[in-house]
Design a protein around this motif. Structure first.
Motif, mmCIF file in Angstrom:
data_model
loop_
_atom_site.group_PDB
_atom_site.id
_atom_site.type_symbol
_atom_site.label_atom_id
_atom_site.label_comp_id
_atom_site.label_asym_id
_atom_site.label_seq_id
_atom_site.Cartn_x
_atom_site.Cartn_y
_atom_site.Cartn_z
ATOM 1 N N HIS A 1 0.942 7.726 5.396
ATOM 2 C CA HIS A 1 1.751 7.541 6.610
ATOM 3 C C HIS A 1 3.041 6.802 6.335
ATOM 4 O O HIS A 1 3.711 6.349 7.248
ATOM 5 N N PHE B 1 0.826 -1.202 0.000
ATOM 6 C CA PHE B 1 0.000 0.000 0.000
ATOM 7 C C PHE B 1 0.863 1.255 0.000
ATOM 8 O O PHE B 1 0.359 2.370 -0.068
ATOM 9 N N GLN B 2 2.176 1.060 0.044
ATOM 10 C CA GLN B 2 3.106 2.139 0.323
ATOM 11 C C GLN B 2 2.930 3.362 -0.590
ATOM 12 O O GLN B 2 2.886 4.498 -0.124
#
Ligand SMILES: Nc1ncnc2c1ncn2[C@@H]1O[C@H](COP(=O)(O)OP(=O)(O)OP(=O)(O)O)[C@@H](O)[C@H]1O
Ligand code: SF4
Ligand SMILES: [Mg+2]
Lengths: 345, 318
Positions: free
Chosen positions: A310, A304-305
């Motif tokens: 975040h 998901f980076q």
């Protein structure tokens, strides 16, 4: 801060009160691609207790359908390869022969699909198609099959079941057809029903009805359900637990209320905040920027980076499913530090 | 239901009339382009101009073309196909004598096409992309492409002249000697069936493959049905709709091709009747033959349409 227990390297199943009916442990699925194997699903771990309703959510292309079809043994025989275990009543489905699979499909495991229009054979009556399922699994007469098919139609709330029994699929509305599909899938009283986007192709009003029918059936007969949907809102109405999938991996798992109030993975949080029904804000809904990577393009980092607000340096390694609480799991190493917004925050 | 059927048939009958008129009008127009004069042929080599003129008047050939055609059509619709210009005999008798061998070969060829084409199509579809499938598919493309008369000559040279299993030419009347008729019709029917087998096998294969990949077949598998049951019950039942259409087309093609194949096998059928009539500008015979052939084709299509309403619940019956 306690070091979170890592479960995916040595898959331990999440604790539930009852012994699980379905126990998926480290499921991996890959297909033969044009030049190399393409891994579509990896390290999928979750369980469903008897009678429990579990929601499987994620955006389009996250591998939800592939996972559901794998549970039914319906993926193409040639080219598909599996890892891990699919335990139904403690028996590993992945070791079954095709003939053994057939005894369980429709009997222990039922599945309904997204498109009620094309998922029924157009040249047979729906009664015939339900009765056929019954006669495949039980030694009963045509007469008895007819009676039980009519009962099944009644159970899914079809009015005038005797008349509808002899109707052809094209003579029914979309909602009716989906009810007929459900009647067919539950006719043999399976222990687990896999419902793959059962309402996506239907009108909004009909959607709610179908969801209610499924919820009632599950409650009344003690049938467990795996409710697959891209709509977290819909799933949260029916399911006691939620499993979030992203890019072929389970990224979060927990009781519905916990997940809604306090998501432990930025992806689930993003999904929640894009739900119109849960956001108090006016104006444009914050949707998650970017798109789900295609199988074959999955990064070696946290998957998901590239879409995560975040993301830190520590996110550039493969993430494992971590136990983050009683019945809670997250595939994010920052889940303890982050205070992610849920539906009420 | 029965009332519906009657209305359906009535409506179809109305639709048929323009087709019949167009087909025969086209033939009538074409025959005017053929050189020669039937009156001169009848009058013989030593006839005078007056003789010929008298015969022309007699036959009504001096009247305007539209009147000749109109009279013919009016009578034909009442069941009177007129008389041959050359022999003066009723066309209907001639057609009744010449058509049975042609029809027999066409139906025979259709049966062969179905009996071989259907199993081949199923075999190819269930083993899609296997060596067998590729073999059937490529042979089928060949079967569609090969000219009939050429194939007929090859068959004659191998099975009639070479092995002597079949007669090279001729026909037997079905009413007198059925097995003799079958024996004589075997080679021409086999010749005609090649294209039919190929067409049926190809179309059934692709239709069946499409059905077997459909969403509802996935549902059937999810119900626990065996592949055999899915194929024989649901697969074929759905593919039968395409098959029906293809059979109709194959019959039409076969009937047309029979007319030409008769020449190779010297069969005294409708084909040679049509060819002779065209050479002699004997338009009542030519139009009569076409009229009856068109009626047969239309009836066959009507039967197919009726079967369709039985097989496919989605077809509205009105
Ligand atoms: N037989 C197959 N061979 C190769 N790739 C496949 C096969 N079946 C599915 N895929 C790929 O697997 C990925 C996951 O697909 P899947 O249908 O499971 O997603 P999904 O989560 O159900 O999405 P959706 O909401 O669109 O239904 C997709 O990228 C799809 O292209
Ligand atoms: S691991 Fe990092 S990139 Fe991945 S979800 Fe957690 S914070 Fe975001
Ligand atoms: Mg899907």
């Amino acid at each position: 801060m306690t070091s979170p227990e890592q479960i995916s390297a040595a898959p331990a199943r999440p604790r539930t009160d009852a012994a699980p009916l379905l126990d998926v442990r480290g499921l991996g699925i890959s297909f033969a691609g044009p030049d190399k194997r393409i891994s579509v699903v990896r390290d999928v771990t979750f369980s469903v207790a008897p009678g429990e309703c579990v929601g499987l959510v994620g955006e389009s292309g996250c591998g939800k359908t592939v996972t559901g079809l794998a549970l039914m043994g319906l993926l193409p025989v040639h080219g598909s390869r599996f890892e891990g275990q699919l335990l139904l009543d403690g028996e590993d489905l992945l070791t079954l022969s095709e003939a053994q699979w057939r005894k369980r499909r429709g009997r222990r495991l039922g599945m309904i699909f997204q498109e009620p229009m094309s998922a029924l054979d157009p040249v047979f009556t729906i009664g015939e198609q339900i009765g056929e399922t019954l006669r495949t699994h039980f030694r009963i007469s045509r007469r008895e099959a007819r009676d039980r098919a009519i009962e099944a139609l009644e159970a899914v709330g079809i009015s005038e079941p005797v008349r509808r029994h002899d109707a052809y699929p094209h003579e029914l509305s979309g909602g009716m057809r989906q009810r007929a599909m459900i009647a067919m899938a539950i006719s043999c009283e399976p222990a687990l029903l896999i419902a793959d986007e059962p309402t996506t192709a239907l009108d909004v009003t009909v959607q709610a009805q179908i969801t209610d029918v499924l919820g009632e059936l599950s409650a009344r007969s003690g049938m467990a359900m795996l409710f697959i949907s891209h709509d977290l809102g819909l799933v949260s109405q029916t399911c006691s637990r939620i499993v979030t999938m992203y890019a072929g991996e389970v990224v979060e798992m927990g009781e519905t209320d916990d997940v809604l109030l306090k998501p432990r993975h930025p992806y689930t949080s993003g999904l929640l905040r894009s739900l119109p029904s849960f956001t108090q804000r006016k104006g444009r809904l914050p949707s998650i920027p970017g798109r789900v990577p295609r199988p074959g393009d999955f990064p070696e980092t946290c998957r998901f980076q590239d879409r995560c607000a975040h993301s830190r340096e520590g996110c550039l390694t493969r993430q494992h499913l971590l136990r983050v609480g009683e019945q809670r799991f997250s595939r994010c190493h920052r889940s303890e530090d982050l205070d992610l917004p849920g539906v009420l925050s | 239901m029965n009332m519906q059927l009657v209305r359906f048939l009535g409506w179809r009958a109305v639709q048929v009339l323009p087709v019949l008129a167009m087909a025969t009008l086209a033939i009538f127009g074409l025959i005017q382009l053929v050189p020669g004069d039937p009156a001169a042929t009848i009058a013989g080599e030593y006839a005078t101009a007056e003789n010929i003129e008298a015969i022309r008047r007699d036959l009504g050939l001096d009247r305007p073309l539209w009147e000749q055609y109109g009279t013919w059509l009016w009578n034909a619709l009442q069941g009177d196909l007129s008389n041959s210009l050359l022999t003066g005999l009723p066309v209907l008798d001639e057609v009744a004598r010449r058509l049975p061998p042609t029809l027999f070969i066409a139906v025979f060829a259709l049966l062969i096409s179905i009996c071989i084409g259907v199993p081949l199509g199923i075999l190819a579809a269930t083993r899609a992309d296997s060596a067998l499938d590729r073999f059937v598919t490529s042979v089928a493309s060949l079967g569609v492409a090969v000219p009939n008369f050429w194939l007929g000559m090859i068959f004659v040279s191998i099975f009639a002249l070479g092995f002597g299993w079949f007669p090279t030419t001729g026909a037997r009347p079905i009413s007198e000697d059925f097995w003799g008729a079958v024996h004589h019709a075997a080679l021409p029917a086999a010749t005609l069936a090649t294209a039919g087998i190929a067409e049926i096998a190809r179309q059934l294969r692709s239709s069946l493959i499409e059905v077997l990949q459909s969403q509802y077949v996935r549902t059937l598998r999810a119900k626990g049905l065996s592949p055999a049951r899915i194929l024989w019950k649901h697969g074929l039942r759905n593919a039968a709709l395409t098959l029906l259409t293809v059979i109709g087309l194959v019959f039409n093609h076969t009937l047309g091709a029979t007319v030409a194949t008769e020449a190779v096998f010297a069969i005294p059928g409708a084909g040679s009747m049509i060819v002779n009539a065209a050479i002699n500008k004997d338009f009542p015979v030519l139009q009569g033959a076409v009229f009856v052939l068109v009626l047969i084709v239309i009836s066959m299509n009507l039967i197919i349409d009726l079967l369709y309403t039985v097989l496919d619940p989605r077809v509205k019956k009105d």
